[in-house]
Design an enzyme around this catalytic site. Structure first.
Site, short mmCIF file in Angstrom:
data_model
loop_
_atom_site.label_atom_id
_atom_site.label_comp_id
_atom_site.label_asym_id
_atom_site.label_seq_id
_atom_site.Cartn_x
_atom_site.Cartn_y
_atom_site.Cartn_z
N GLY A 13 0.84 -1.20 0.00
CA GLY A 13 0.00 0.00 0.00
C GLY A 13 0.87 1.24 0.00
N ALA A 15 2.27 3.07 2.28
CA ALA A 15 3.46 3.13 3.14
C ALA A 15 4.56 2.23 2.60
CB ALA A 15 3.10 2.72 4.57
N ALA A 45 -9.31 3.62 -0.13
CA ALA A 45 -9.49 4.90 0.58
C ALA A 45 -10.26 5.85 -0.34
CB ALA A 45 -8.13 5.48 0.93
N GLU A 113 -13.17 17.05 6.25
CA GLU A 113 -13.70 15.84 6.89
C GLU A 113 -13.79 16.07 8.38
OE1 GLU A 113 -12.48 11.91 5.18
OE2 GLU A 113 -11.03 13.14 4.12
N HIS A 234 -15.59 3.47 11.48
CA HIS A 234 -16.05 4.55 10.61
C HIS A 234 -17.55 4.67 10.81
CE1 HIS A 234 -16.81 7.06 7.15
NE2 HIS A 234 -15.52 7.18 6.96
N ARG A 280 -14.55 11.15 14.64
CA ARG A 280 -15.23 9.89 14.32
C ARG A 280 -15.73 9.10 15.51
NH1 ARG A 280 -11.77 7.55 9.39
NH2 ARG A 280 -12.48 9.23 8.04
N ARG A 376 -7.71 8.48 15.31
CA ARG A 376 -7.08 9.10 14.13
C ARG A 376 -7.97 10.17 13.52
NH1 ARG A 376 -7.50 7.87 8.38
NH2 ARG A 376 -9.22 6.57 9.06
N SER A 381 -4.08 9.17 7.58
CA SER A 381 -3.37 7.89 7.46
C SER A 381 -2.60 7.76 6.16
CB SER A 381 -4.35 6.73 7.59
OG SER A 381 -5.50 7.01 6.85
N LEU A 382 -3.17 8.19 5.03
CA LEU A 382 -2.39 8.13 3.79
C LEU A 382 -1.18 9.04 3.93
CD1 LEU A 382 -5.17 8.12 1.00
CD2 LEU A 382 -3.95 6.17 1.95
C1 SIN Z 1 -13.39 8.48 4.31
O1 SIN Z 1 -13.38 8.77 3.12
O2 SIN Z 1 -14.32 8.76 5.06
C2 SIN Z 1 -12.22 7.75 4.87
C3 SIN Z 1 -11.11 8.65 5.07
C4 SIN Z 1 -10.26 8.15 6.18
O3 SIN Z 1 -10.55 7.11 6.77
O4 SIN Z 1 -9.28 8.83 6.51
#
Ligand code: SIN
Length: 528
Positions: A13, A15, A45, A113, A234, A280, A376, A381-382
């Site tokens: 992935g 990383a 993602a 977000e 999520h 979240r 998180r 994370s990406l």
């Molecule tokens: C999302 O698109 O809601 C996921 C993004 C994330 O988990 O950072």
């Protein structure tokens, strides 16, 4: 004959490939993936990559948002390096060919977000991960020093058993190859980039490969594991009997989507001042509470007020997928439920990706760098994968330059007296049982009693799996079952130790924060 490389990367992935691309400048690299080269959490993602790019944004604001989401457990230095090095790494990703949405002015189209106080999420429509994966695989293909091995499942790490205890070095891994043979892969440096473990829970946004292999292997090798109680759920996955693992991105709420009960009432305002864009853990717990209160099987995410043209243009993948399940999100709300999404804990590392085992690095979701703390922040994370993959590769190349000898060949894999299995039903039964008990007893809301029940059952299941593993020939299903069982054990272990509620860990027995006693990471490790 073992296959030998300078850098052995388990996982392909963001990383793993960030590590591979940087390390390929210094030596030979092998990248092993369990299924296809692209299959993994990165590929699915949707939201994007958080980075400070907008004029009204600042490193301080991104750092602050990350620290708030992390509920007191983030390591400030890990947050600082990730946020500050993020824009440079993103630029590199663009140079490798990743294409992100832009405005007419040419600037990135930044979305928002949960938990972010600014628009700072770079995205490629609603399929950011697959665009990142595509570009990085393409960049790897242009580096002759990177060799890819798809359909190769690591079974266990190989340790130098002759070394003094505590100074053992990781030499590589035993790997189940597509032809069913087990081969020895050696690396001067071994890197875990195996991603998360969503499949440990019954409902997850993760693909089937997310079975916590890296954490389980590192644990069995004696590495320190931290913060496994912080499994992120999520808030919004598609609720439909035929939909498997389909995420409804947080970006929908970032663009104005409203969470509602089935009777049309919105409810997030009762739980947090940021409403549907609260962090979240707050949103997932609120949905869980409302579902339990009303007895409904799901809540609704309403986008209908935003207009068909906008919804279809901004979220083409989600629109089309929902439509396939008979839901037109432009004119009707989407039924959603929380599901296991991201592992915030993992193999403990420093800021350069070193684990506590010599020669073994960990990057990305498998690692616990201190960036996420107890929860998180979306789309960090990406970013972490890019930044820490690169940092770890720099450090590993220094280590190799300073003189890590190529590992002498360890003993070949010994199948002992293992025979073909005559009872595969044990694998499917135990797989199902673990995922269900984790969902019911170790999910969004926990209690001491539930954790105790989970622990008792897991002890029995792990014993059975261990016996099966030694008696029968190793298959991919058995490898993954053994790993989810070990990861489930680690989640229960960490959750049982934490006698408070913080971030993603909420227990009815200790519903409050306890900064006096719990402002630290409980760690677990097993003597190798
Ligand atoms: C999302 O698109 O809601 C996921 C993004 C994330 O988990 O950072």
């Amino acid at each position: 004959m073992p296959q030998s490389f300078d850098y052995l990367v388990l996982g392909g992935g963001i990383a793993g490939l960030s590590f591979a691309l940087e390390a390929s400048r210094y030596g030979s690299v092998a990248v092993l993936t369990k299924r296809t080269r692209a299959e993994g959490n990165t590929n699915y993602a949707q939201g994007g990559i958080a980075a400070v790019l907008a004029k009204d944004d600042s490193f301080e604001a991104h750092i602050e948002d990350t620290l708030i989401a992390g509920a007191g457990l983030c390591k400030r230095e890990a947050v600082e390096v990730t946020v500050r090095e993020g824009p440079a790494r993103l630029k590199e990703l663009v140079a490798w060919g990743a294409e992100f949405d832009r405005r007419n002015s040419g600037e990135f189209d930044l979305t928002r977000e949960g938990g972010h106080t600014r628009r700072r999420v770079v995205h490629a429509g609603d399929i950011t991960g697959s665009e990142v994966q595509r570009a990085m695989i393409h960049a790897c293909d242009e580096r002759p020093s990177i060799a890819s091995f798809p359909d190769a499942s690591a079974i266990d790490l190989i340790l130098d058993r002759n070394a003094v205890r505590g100074k053992q070095r990781c030499l590589g891994a035993y790997v189940l190859m597509p032809d069913g043979k087990i081969e020895t892969f050696l690396g001067r440096i071994t890197v875990l980039a195996t991603g998360g473990a969503g499949k440990v829970y019954l409902y997850t946004s993760n693909p089937d490969v997310a079975t916590g292999d890296g954490v389980a292997m590192a644990y069995r090798a004696g590495a320190t594991i931290a913060n496994m109680e912080f499994y992120q759920f999520h808030p919004t996955c598609l609720f439909h009997p035929e939909a498997k693992n389909f995420l409804i991105s947080e970006a929908l709420r970032g663009e104005g989507g409203r969470l509602k009960l089935r009777n049309g009432q919105s409810f997030m305002e009762r739980y947090h001042p940021m409403g549907a864009l609260a962090p979240r853990d707050v949103v997932a717990r609120a949905i869980d509470t409302e579902m339990k209160r009303t007895g409904d099987e799901h809540v609704l995410l309403d986008m209908t007020h935003l207009g068909k043209a906008f919804v279809m243009e901004r979220f083409p993948n989600i629109y089309t997928t929902c439509k396939q399940f008979g839901i037109d999100m432009a004119v009707q709300p989407i039924p959603v439920v929380p599901a296991a999404h991201y592992q915030c804990g993992g193999v403990q590392t420093d800021l350069l990706g070193h684990t506590t085992v010599n020669g073994l690095y960990a990057v990305g979701e498998v690692a616990c760098t201190g960036l996420h703390g107890a929860n998180r922040l979306a789309s960090n994370s990406l970013l972490e994968g890019l930044v820490f993959g690169h940092r770890a590769a720099k450090s590993a190349s220094e280590e190799v330059k300073a003189g890590v000898a190529a590992p002498a060949a360890p003993p070949e894999w010994d199948p002992g007296s293992a025979v073909e299995s005559d009872e595969s039903v044990l694998v499917s039964h135990n797989w199902e049982e673990i995922r269900r008990l984790m969902w019911n007893y170790v999910g969004i809301v926990r209690s001491g009693k539930r954790l105790m029940r989970a622990r008792r059952r897991l002890d029995l299941l792990r014993e059975e799996i261990r016996e099966y593993y030694w008696r029968f020939k190793v298959t991919r299903d058995v490898i993954e079952l053994r790993n989810i069982a070990d990861v489930a054990h680690l989640i229960v272990e960490c959750a049982t130790r934490r006698k408070e509620s913080r971030g993603l860990h909420y227990t009815l027995d200790y519903p409050n924060l306890d900064d006096h006693n719990w402002l630290h990471d409980p760690v677990v490790s097993k003597e190798p």
